[in-house]
Motif scaffolding. Structure first.
Motif, PDB file in Angstrom:
ATOM      1  N   ASP A  98      14.637  -5.625  -9.781  1.00 31.47           N
ATOM      2  CA  ASP A  98      15.375  -4.950  -9.357  1.00 31.47           C
ATOM      3  C   ASP A  98      16.162  -4.896  -7.932  1.00 31.47           C
ATOM      4  OD1 ASP A  98      16.409  -2.148  -9.455  1.00 31.47           O
ATOM      5  OD2 ASP A  98      14.797  -0.955  -8.862  1.00 31.47           O
ATOM      6  N   GLY A 133      25.643   1.981 -10.494  1.00 38.49           N
ATOM      7  CA  GLY A 133      24.768   1.549 -11.373  1.00 38.49           C
ATOM      8  C   GLY A 133      24.546   2.522 -12.676  1.00 38.49           C
ATOM      9  N   TYR A 134      23.417   2.374 -13.210  1.00 39.19           N
ATOM     10  CA  TYR A 134      22.939   3.373 -14.327  1.00 39.19           C
ATOM     11  C   TYR A 134      23.097   4.811 -14.085  1.00 39.19           C
ATOM     12  CZ  TYR A 134      21.549  -0.657 -17.164  1.00 39.19           C
ATOM     13  OH  TYR A 134      21.477  -1.926 -17.985  1.00 39.19           O
ATOM     14  N   ILE A 185      34.516  -0.131   0.009  1.00 40.22           N
ATOM     15  CA  ILE A 185      33.369   0.932   0.365  1.00 40.22           C
ATOM     16  C   ILE A 185      33.770   1.588   1.448  1.00 40.22           C
ATOM     17  CG2 ILE A 185      31.130   1.094   0.657  1.00 40.22           C
ATOM     18  CD1 ILE A 185      30.525  -1.642  -0.860  1.00 40.22           C
ATOM     19  N   GLY A 215      27.205   2.879  -4.940  1.00 38.05           N
ATOM     20  CA  GLY A 215      26.121   2.402  -6.186  1.00 38.05           C
ATOM     21  C   GLY A 215      26.670   2.712  -7.385  1.00 38.05           C
ATOM     22  N   GLU A 244      18.197  12.737  -9.455  1.00 36.90           N
ATOM     23  CA  GLU A 244      18.853  12.423 -10.929  1.00 36.90           C
ATOM     24  C   GLU A 244      17.798  12.789 -11.913  1.00 36.90           C
ATOM     25  OE1 GLU A 244      21.945  13.066 -11.799  1.00 36.90           O
ATOM     26  OE2 GLU A 244      20.861  13.290 -13.758  1.00 36.90           O
ATOM     27  N   GLU A 304      18.208   7.406 -19.522  1.00 38.82           N
ATOM     28  CA  GLU A 304      18.965   6.372 -20.368  1.00 38.82           C
ATOM     29  C   GLU A 304      19.186   6.657 -21.830  1.00 38.82           C
ATOM     30  OE1 GLU A 304      18.550   2.311 -18.811  1.00 38.82           O
ATOM     31  OE2 GLU A 304      17.997   3.256 -16.803  1.00 38.82           O
ATOM     32  N   GLY A 363      24.829   6.056 -10.649  1.00 46.81           N
ATOM     33  CA  GLY A 363      26.255   6.374 -10.106  1.00 46.81           C
ATOM     34  C   GLY A 363      27.206   6.493 -11.199  1.00 46.81           C
ATOM     35  N   ASN A 368      19.817   1.001  -5.316  1.00 48.50           N
ATOM     36  CA  ASN A 368      18.578   0.822  -6.053  1.00 48.50           C
ATOM     37  C   ASN A 368      17.492   0.878  -4.731  1.00 48.50           C
ATOM     38  OD1 ASN A 368      20.354  -1.176  -5.283  1.00 48.50           O
ATOM     39  ND2 ASN A 368      19.154  -2.872  -6.676  1.00 48.50           N
ATOM     40  N   ARG A 385      14.985  -3.473 -17.948  1.00 46.14           N
ATOM     41  CA  ARG A 385      14.084  -3.473 -16.690  1.00 46.14           C
ATOM     42  C   ARG A 385      12.825  -2.843 -17.047  1.00 46.14           C
ATOM     43  NH1 ARG A 385      18.196  -0.359 -12.962  1.00 46.14           N
ATOM     44  NH2 ARG A 385      18.618   1.010 -14.588  1.00 46.14           N
ATOM     45  N   SER A 400      20.919   0.158   4.584  1.00 50.05           N
ATOM     46  CA  SER A 400      22.129  -0.533   5.004  1.00 50.05           C
ATOM     47  C   SER A 400      23.335   0.580   4.628  1.00 50.05           C
ATOM     48  CB  SER A 400      22.042  -1.993   4.379  1.00 50.05           C
ATOM     49  OG  SER A 400      22.575  -1.949   3.049  1.00 50.05           O
ATOM     50  N   ALA A 401      23.260   1.144   3.640  1.00 50.05           N
ATOM     51  CA  ALA A 401      24.194   2.190   3.232  1.00 50.05           C
ATOM     52  C   ALA A 401      24.381   3.042   4.220  1.00 50.05           C
ATOM     53  CB  ALA A 401      23.993   2.747   1.910  1.00 50.05           C
ATOM     54  N   LYS A 435       7.670   2.208 -10.923  1.00 56.84           N
ATOM     55  CA  LYS A 435       8.003   1.959  -9.503  1.00 56.84           C
ATOM     56  C   LYS A 435       7.654   3.347  -8.861  1.00 56.84           C
ATOM     57  CE  LYS A 435      12.903   2.694  -9.007  1.00 56.84           C
ATOM     58  NZ  LYS A 435      13.030   3.878  -8.015  1.00 56.84           N
ATOM     59  N   SER A 468      13.077   1.417 -15.526  1.00 53.88           N
ATOM     60  CA  SER A 468      13.305   1.028 -14.184  1.00 53.88           C
ATOM     61  C   SER A 468      12.604   1.968 -13.430  1.00 53.88           C
ATOM     62  CB  SER A 468      14.580   0.969 -13.914  1.00 53.88           C
ATOM     63  OG  SER A 468      15.140   2.063 -13.840  1.00 53.88           O
TER      64      SER A 468
HETATM   65  P1  NAD Z   1      21.302   0.071 -10.534  1.00 51.65           P
HETATM   66  O1  NAD Z   1      20.514  -1.032  -9.844  1.00 51.65           O
HETATM   67  O2  NAD Z   1      21.838   0.115 -11.926  1.00 51.65           O
HETATM   68  O3  NAD Z   1      22.474   0.475  -9.503  1.00 51.65           O
HETATM   69  C1  NAD Z   1      22.437   0.458  -8.067  1.00 51.65           C
HETATM   70  C2  NAD Z   1      23.674  -0.228  -7.566  1.00 51.65           C
HETATM   71  O4  NAD Z   1      23.854  -0.061  -6.136  1.00 51.65           O
HETATM   72  C3  NAD Z   1      23.831  -1.443  -7.922  1.00 51.65           C
HETATM   73  O5  NAD Z   1      24.879  -1.833  -8.586  1.00 51.65           O
HETATM   74  C4  NAD Z   1      23.922  -2.240  -6.572  1.00 51.65           C
HETATM   75  O6  NAD Z   1      24.938  -3.501  -6.438  1.00 51.65           O
HETATM   76  C5  NAD Z   1      24.324  -1.205  -5.652  1.00 51.65           C
HETATM   77  N1  NAD Z   1      24.172  -1.330  -4.256  1.00 51.65           N
HETATM   78  C6  NAD Z   1      22.885  -1.696  -3.695  1.00 51.65           C
HETATM   79  N2  NAD Z   1      23.119  -1.721  -2.187  1.00 51.65           N
HETATM   80  C7  NAD Z   1      24.389  -1.184  -1.882  1.00 51.65           C
HETATM   81  C8  NAD Z   1      25.070  -1.081  -0.712  1.00 51.65           C
HETATM   82  N3  NAD Z   1      24.478  -1.132   0.351  1.00 51.65           N
HETATM   83  N4  NAD Z   1      26.426  -0.555  -1.127  1.00 51.65           N
HETATM   84  C9  NAD Z   1      26.833  -0.647  -2.300  1.00 51.65           C
HETATM   85  N5  NAD Z   1      26.277  -0.779  -3.235  1.00 51.65           N
HETATM   86  C10 NAD Z   1      25.022  -0.986  -3.106  1.00 51.65           C
HETATM   87  O7  NAD Z   1      20.178   1.197 -10.193  1.00 51.65           O
HETATM   88  P2  NAD Z   1      20.112   2.806 -11.048  1.00 51.65           P
HETATM   89  O8  NAD Z   1      19.517   2.571 -12.366  1.00 51.65           O
HETATM   90  O9  NAD Z   1      21.399   3.220 -11.085  1.00 51.65           O
HETATM   91  O10 NAD Z   1      19.397   3.459  -9.794  1.00 51.65           O
HETATM   92  C11 NAD Z   1      19.852   3.903  -8.766  1.00 51.65           C
HETATM   93  C12 NAD Z   1      18.469   4.897  -8.124  1.00 51.65           C
HETATM   94  O11 NAD Z   1      18.634   6.064  -8.837  1.00 51.65           O
HETATM   95  C13 NAD Z   1      17.293   4.332  -8.115  1.00 51.65           C
HETATM   96  O12 NAD Z   1      16.579   4.938  -6.831  1.00 51.65           O
HETATM   97  C14 NAD Z   1      16.579   4.824  -9.112  1.00 51.65           C
HETATM   98  O13 NAD Z   1      15.057   4.988  -9.012  1.00 51.65           O
HETATM   99  C15 NAD Z   1      17.350   6.201  -9.454  1.00 51.65           C
HETATM  100  N6  NAD Z   1      17.240   6.847 -10.761  1.00 51.65           N
HETATM  101  C16 NAD Z   1      17.524   6.088 -11.727  1.00 51.65           C
HETATM  102  C17 NAD Z   1      17.608   6.508 -13.240  1.00 51.65           C
HETATM  103  C18 NAD Z   1      17.718   5.424 -14.415  1.00 51.65           C
HETATM  104  O14 NAD Z   1      17.760   6.074 -15.557  1.00 51.65           O
HETATM  105  N7  NAD Z   1      18.293   4.249 -14.104  1.00 51.65           N
HETATM  106  C19 NAD Z   1      17.509   7.949 -13.359  1.00 51.65           C
HETATM  107  C20 NAD Z   1      17.371   8.573 -12.298  1.00 51.65           C
HETATM  108  C21 NAD Z   1      17.005   7.986 -11.062  1.00 51.65           C
END
Ligand code: NAD
Ligand code: UGA
Length: 480
Positions: free
Chosen positions: A384, A10-11, A72, A8, A157, A161, A13, A87, A342, A108-109, A275, A271
């Motif tokens: 999401d 994203g924001y 991966i 992952g 985490e 943001e 990872g 996510n 989001r 699935s991960a 949720k 986001s």
């Molecule tokens: P995001 O949507 O930005 O990133 C998630 C990534 O995971 C996406 O790029 C998606 O393509 C990838 N993904 C999904 N399934 C996958 C798989 N099976 N294999 C590989 N990649 C896969 O989400 P985010 O904002 O980074 O949030 C991720 C988690 O962290 C959520 O549970 C969220 O609640 C939590 N969180 C988010 C924040 C925030 O500020 N955004 C802060 C703390 C916690």
């Protein structure tokens, strides 16, 4: 050399792993994702997310000990520690729809980890998950393991943001939950050793798995509850002539309450708050705790009320209709210093105004037109889920025009709404904006960032959340 892989990009990872790679040069960190375009962006010049300070960190360690990849399986197979930061959206269908967390991506991960692993691994929950998720993950991994041992840790985490890099460099705390067995404690220590490269030991808290999982949901619920509390007060301030900024200041001086996170606004977005509270509510209901569930539900209800109240205030002050009127929307992101939209309150406010047939001219320094059109055409909770599940080419709304300049947005407008607290909105030339608007010219400040007295001097009719009302608004009190 310890190898880390994060599923992952994203924001969470991306920034989290970039900071681990920077602070731990001897650890090799791979961030993997199913999204080819996201990984390409992480490897390119234009990172996929806007976050102050992030580019600098990524540039220092990319291709040194930080790698972004779509391979991966290879990186998971090679890793000693696998973070899962995918996510965890709200379910849109089936049991618990509209409340429960959708763990499809997580599951699935986990199944993929079980399929490709050839050595023992520590699997770290980085995503926010329902309490007890680790038990389910453990079952998936152990039932599919071929003599491979897994230890599951919860390491939620807490970054926000817009300040993610600062938060990661200097966290209030790092929380690690694990099994209370010798193997569990060993895994906790291994992860502690990673963070100890830069986080003082007394800020690394260790707990059992369920406390760590629940603390994340609890922290977000408490933070959101503060905002709903102050927003509830803002409505009472408007009704009584009190000023919410003064009230926040006065109560925040009590060290038991504290001054932070008491800014009244058009509503919280982002986001996670909604949720995670919905998820908390669902868990309470599943445990038969109806009163507890109802208590937290109210935080969301007040947030929705605040967004509706703002729209109603606009419509009622413009003679009860905004049909055909141009309204400038300044700011679309859910907070400043991010391009993330989001659950931004701007979506609900814009939809409310569009429902009354307004014409919107939207400007945000970090959000693209494509994103705005997509957000305004999407169903609740769909945002999401991966891009291929979202509408591909949203119908371009003729009522919505996206521009790249605040002055252009406000030209010939009847009203201006501030929906994100971007610093640049504080220093605009409001006299120039006033001169180019239709009269009476209105400003609705949904973030309390403008100097109300100065704007009134220019000639604007001003509404600022929770502040004493303009006589104009007192006369149009048909507000919900
Ligand atoms: P995001 O949507 O930005 O990133 C998630 C990534 O995971 C996406 O790029 C998606 O393509 C990838 N993904 C999904 N399934 C996958 C798989 N099976 N294999 C590989 N990649 C896969 O989400 P985010 O904002 O980074 O949030 C991720 C988690 O962290 C959520 O549970 C969220 O609640 C939590 N969180 C988010 C924040 C925030 O500020 N955004 C802060 C703390 C916690
Ligand atoms: C929030 C938490 O602050 C993080 O600790 C958490 O890790 C994260 O959620 C998560 O789990 O995703 P974030 O949503 O990025 O972080 O941003 P916040 O600064 O918390 O702001 C959330 C919303 O509340 C924004 O819309 C913001 O404008 C609004 N807000 C914030 C207010 O209306 N008033 C305030 O006083 C503070």
């Amino acid at each position: 050399m310890v190898k880390i892989c994060c599923i992952g990009a994203g924001y969470v990872g991306g920034p989290t792993m970039a900071v681990i790679a920077l602070k731990c040069p001897k650890i090799e960190v791979a961030v993997v994702d199913i999204s080819v375009s996201r990984i390409a962006a992480w490897n390119g010049d234009q990172l996929p997310i806007y976050e102050p300070g992030l580019e600098d960190v990524v540039k220092q360690c990319r291709r040194r000990n930080l790698f972004f990849s779509t391979d991966i399986e290879k990186h998971v197979a090679e890793a000693d520690i696998v973070f899962v930061s995918v996510n965890t959206p709200t379910k849109t269908q089936g049991l618990g729809a509209g409340k429960a967390a959708d763990l499809t991506y997580w599951e699935s991960a986990a199944r993929m980890i079980a399929d490709v692993s050839k050595s023992n691994k520590i699997v770290v929950e980085k995503s926010t998950v329902p309490v007890k998720t680790a038990e389910a993950i453990e079952k998936i991994l152990t039932h599919n393991s071929r003599e491979i041992k897994y230890q599951i840790l919860s390491n939620p985490e807490f970054l926000a943001e817009g300040t993610a890099i600062q938060d990661l460099f200097n966290p209030d705390r790092v929380l690690i939950g694990g099994r209370e067995t010798p193997e569990g404690q060993k895994a906790i220590q291994a992860l502690k050793d990673v963070y100890a490269h830069w986080v003082p030991e007394d800020r690394i808290i260790t707990t059992n798995l369920w406390s760590a999982e629940l603390s994340k949901l609890a922290a977000n619920a408490f933070l959101a509850q503060r905002i709903s509390s102050v927003n509830a007060m803002s409505a009472l301030c408007e009704a009584t002539g009190a000023d919410v900024t003064q009230v926040s200041h006065a109560i925040g001086k009590d060290t038991r309450i504290g001054p932070r996170f008491l800014n009244s606004s058009v509503g919280f977005g982002g986001s996670c708050f909604q949720k995670d509270i919905l998820n908390l509510v669902y868990i309470c209901e599943c445990n038969g705790l109806t009163e507890v569930a109802n208590y937290w539900k109210q935080v969301i209800k007040v947030n929705d009320y605040q967004k509706n109240r703002f729209v109603n205030r606009i419509v009622s002050s413009m003679f009860n209709t905004v049909s055909g009127k141009k309204i400038a929307i300044l700011g679309f992101a859910f907070k400043k210093d991010t391009g993330d939209t989001r659950e931004t309150p701007a979506i609900d406010v814009c939809k409310g105004l569009l429902g009354d047939k307004a014409k919107l001219s939207i400007y945000d320094p970090q959000v693209t037109e494509d994103q705005i059109q997509r957000d305004l055409s999407m169903k609740k909770f769909d945002w999401d889920h991966p891009i291929h599940l979202q509408p591909m080419s949203p119908p371009a709304s003729k009522q919505v025009n996206v521009v790249w300049d605040a002055y252009q947005a406000a030209k010939d407008a009847h009203g201006v709404c501030i929906l994100t607290e971007w610093d640049e909105f504080k220093t605009l030339d409001y006299q120039k904006i006033f001169d180019n608007m239709r009269k009476p010219a209105y400003i609705f400040d949904g973030r309390n960032i403008l100097d109300v007295a100065k704007l009134r001097e220019i000639g604007f009719i001003v509404y600022s959340i929770g502040k004493p009302l303009d006589p104009w608004h007192k006369d149009t009190l048909a507000v919900a």
